[in-house]
Design a protein around this motif. Sequence first.
Motif, PDB file in Angstrom:
ATOM      1  N   PRO A  65      -0.395  -2.236  -3.194  1.00 25.82           N
ATOM      2  CA  PRO A  65      -0.071  -1.219  -2.182  1.00 25.82           C
ATOM      3  C   PRO A  65      -0.298   0.208  -2.661  1.00 25.82           C
ATOM      4  N   GLN A  66      -0.005   0.508  -3.948  1.00 28.02           N
ATOM      5  CA  GLN A  66      -0.170   1.874  -4.431  1.00 28.02           C
ATOM      6  C   GLN A  66      -1.639   2.256  -4.519  1.00 28.02           C
ATOM      7  N   GLN A  67      -2.460   1.336  -5.014  1.00 24.52           N
ATOM      8  CA  GLN A  67      -3.895   1.597  -5.068  1.00 24.52           C
ATOM      9  C   GLN A  67      -4.465   1.793  -3.669  1.00 24.52           C
ATOM     10  N   ALA A  68      -4.027   0.947  -2.736  1.00 26.91           N
ATOM     11  CA  ALA A  68      -4.480   1.081  -1.352  1.00 26.91           C
ATOM     12  C   ALA A  68      -4.053   2.417  -0.772  1.00 26.91           C
ATOM     13  N   ALA A  69      -2.814   2.820  -1.059  1.00 30.44           N
ATOM     14  CA  ALA A  69      -2.310   4.094  -0.543  1.00 30.44           C
ATOM     15  C   ALA A  69      -3.121   5.264  -1.083  1.00 30.44           C
ATOM     16  N   ASP A  70      -3.487   5.218  -2.361  1.00 29.72           N
ATOM     17  CA  ASP A  70      -4.285   6.293  -2.956  1.00 29.72           C
ATOM     18  C   ASP A  70      -5.663   6.389  -2.302  1.00 29.72           C
ATOM     19  N   ILE A  71      -6.266   5.234  -2.054  1.00 27.32           N
ATOM     20  CA  ILE A  71      -7.593   5.223  -1.427  1.00 27.32           C
ATOM     21  C   ILE A  71      -7.513   5.764  -0.004  1.00 27.32           C
ATOM     22  N   GLU A 499      -3.750  -8.670  14.013  1.00 29.91           N
ATOM     23  CA  GLU A 499      -3.614  -7.284  14.450  1.00 29.91           C
ATOM     24  C   GLU A 499      -2.293  -6.707  13.941  1.00 29.91           C
ATOM     25  N   GLY A 500      -1.223  -7.468  14.160  1.00 35.69           N
ATOM     26  CA  GLY A 500       0.085  -7.033  13.678  1.00 35.69           C
ATOM     27  C   GLY A 500       0.120  -6.920  12.163  1.00 35.69           C
ATOM     28  N   ALA A 501      -0.519  -7.864  11.473  1.00 40.09           N
ATOM     29  CA  ALA A 501      -0.517  -7.854  10.008  1.00 40.09           C
ATOM     30  C   ALA A 501      -1.240  -6.624   9.462  1.00 40.09           C
ATOM     31  N   VAL A 502      -2.363  -6.255  10.066  1.00 40.50           N
ATOM     32  CA  VAL A 502      -3.101  -5.071   9.619  1.00 40.50           C
ATOM     33  C   VAL A 502      -2.255  -3.811   9.821  1.00 40.50           C
ATOM     34  N   ALA A 503      -1.603  -3.706  10.974  1.00 39.81           N
ATOM     35  CA  ALA A 503      -0.734  -2.546  11.214  1.00 39.81           C
ATOM     36  C   ALA A 503       0.380  -2.475  10.174  1.00 39.81           C
ATOM     37  N   ILE A 504       0.945  -3.614   9.813  1.00 37.95           N
ATOM     38  CA  ILE A 504       2.032  -3.658   8.825  1.00 37.95           C
ATOM     39  C   ILE A 504       1.551  -3.196   7.455  1.00 37.95           C
ATOM     40  N   VAL A 505       0.418  -3.741   6.980  1.00 36.93           N
ATOM     41  CA  VAL A 505      -0.026  -3.396   5.627  1.00 36.93           C
ATOM     42  C   VAL A 505      -0.487  -1.943   5.560  1.00 36.93           C
ATOM     43  N   LEU A 506      -1.016  -1.396   6.654  1.00 33.90           N
ATOM     44  CA  LEU A 506      -1.398   0.009   6.637  1.00 33.90           C
ATOM     45  C   LEU A 506      -0.175   0.913   6.617  1.00 33.90           C
ATOM     46  N   GLY A 509       1.067   0.689   3.120  1.00 34.24           N
ATOM     47  CA  GLY A 509       0.145   1.285   2.162  1.00 34.24           C
ATOM     48  C   GLY A 509      -0.260   2.708   2.481  1.00 34.24           C
ATOM     49  N   GLY A 510       0.607   3.491   3.083  1.00 36.37           N
ATOM     50  CA  GLY A 510       0.265   4.892   3.285  1.00 36.37           C
ATOM     51  C   GLY A 510       0.672   5.488   4.606  1.00 36.37           C
ATOM     52  N   GLY A 511       1.328   4.716   5.476  1.00 40.05           N
ATOM     53  CA  GLY A 511       1.843   5.261   6.722  1.00 40.05           C
ATOM     54  C   GLY A 511       0.751   5.727   7.667  1.00 40.05           C
TER      55      GLY A 511
END
Length: 546
Positions: A65-71, A499-506, A509-511
């Motif tokens: 999650p942190q790496q994704a948030a940075d990207i 669709e719901g899963a993508v919204a959750i991980v985004l 991973g960075g709001g």
Amino acid sequence: MSDESTQPGIPAPEGPADIIETDYEIGQDNLEGQLGPFGFDIHNPVFMISGLSIVAFVFYALALPQQAADIFGALRPFLTSTFDWFFLSAANLFVLFCLLLIVLPVGRVRLGGRDATPDFTYAGWFAMLFAAGMGIGLMFFGVLEPVYHMAISEPLGVPSPIAEDGTIIAGNVEAARTMGLAATIYHWGLHPWAIYAVVALALALFTYNKGLPLTIRSAFYPIFGERVWGWTGHIIDTLAVFATLFGLATSLGFGAQQANAGLEHVFGIPANTTVQVILISVITAVALVSVLRGLDGGVKVLSEVNMGLAALLLVFVLLVGPTMIILSDFVAGMGAYGKNLVALSNPVGREDTGYMNGWTTFYWAWWISWSPFVGMFIARVSRGRTVREFIISVLIVPSLVCVLWMAVFGGTAIEQVLSDPANSAVKAQVIDSYNPPISLFAMLEELPLSSITSVIGIVLVIVFFVTSSDSGSLVIDTITAGGKIDAPLPQRVFWCTFEGAVAIVLLIGGGLGALQAMVISTGLPFTIVLLLMCFAIYRGLLTEDR
């Protein structure tokens, strides 16, 4: 509504269109899926590529999650500052193209053939169009954006009327007020609806008039010929799936944050990522029920209920708010929009980069990423309209309603800020602390019956959430099934769930920044697809009997 999957293609006139009719069977054969594991109607390779990519994305964002948030954090500012000129120029071309279709002779072409009749009344058509097309956005930005542009972003260099100490600068009030509305109308008026109209018209024309499958690649037959049934078409449809999925995920993220803010405001439920994840999970489950019921039994019913509630809230705010000021704002905002349309659309030499990059570029990418979803949805319910009637209805009428919405909600909020800045809840939440999800409820708090209207607002956000999710699932399902609208239920469940899963991980991973970064990333390549689509539409219309 009749079942479009059983409608034969309307024979085209002599000429190039005969080639399209002849090759329809070739295309249909190449797009036939195979019944795979878990009951999926697999359309190789679009379903496999898009499905596996989305699953991999979800697991990556959850594992790192942190790496994704940075990207995600670095991606959005890079894209908006680098490609702002491209997004603004493309959106301008879409508007000009649609306006030309209204006045050119090809506007007489009827979608579905000369004898086709509409499947829905105007009331039902507009209800589905608004609920699926912009529902969550209107709720989220209706108060936030006019106030923000008036006081903070300073579009076209118009200065804020609020000094650093919170006092009002009288000399700046009128210009800032009208510019705040005009800058908002620009984002919700002709440009976004032109983007939707282009995709919807392309799909309707090549499906109902040419007999091609209801999928994005069909619109490109006049350009690529038989290659649309091969890898050229696979790439186009896969881009459409990615754009749609991330565009929807952004809207679902906005909806979850706003619903959570409303629940905290009314019931004291804390606003945090955990609650938002629970909200997305629960509402996705509700959307599954609507997906399984289909277009007429699920989406149409929810859309009409939601539009009724939205109209009720709109009328309430108009009547109990500063009515005459709202009506004045509507007229003044429209006038300022028309006066500044060219300047706002110009991507060259701008100094208001905060407004242009932070808002306009993101919006155009968001609308473009939504266009396969909304465009296909509009196409499915627009058979029987002439091209001229279609463009006027989809482009101009919804724009006016969006302007009215912004004038009522945004104009009321602006008046609350300017008339009593020291005690304004909107000023505290939007200008002082910038808390976007709570902005609607802050405005309602200063009106009568706020406890009731806030609950209605929460319900509206949630049902808009559901209609966006279930409508989007049906559209993605259609694209990945090669244009079929009756794909197996497990496949609909798969797309709705992810669709719901993508919204959750985004969100994790960075709001909002992550949501916006991904929507711009997928909107960028799909802009090229839409530009080519305009050329294909015109070539297709020239072969039709007028």
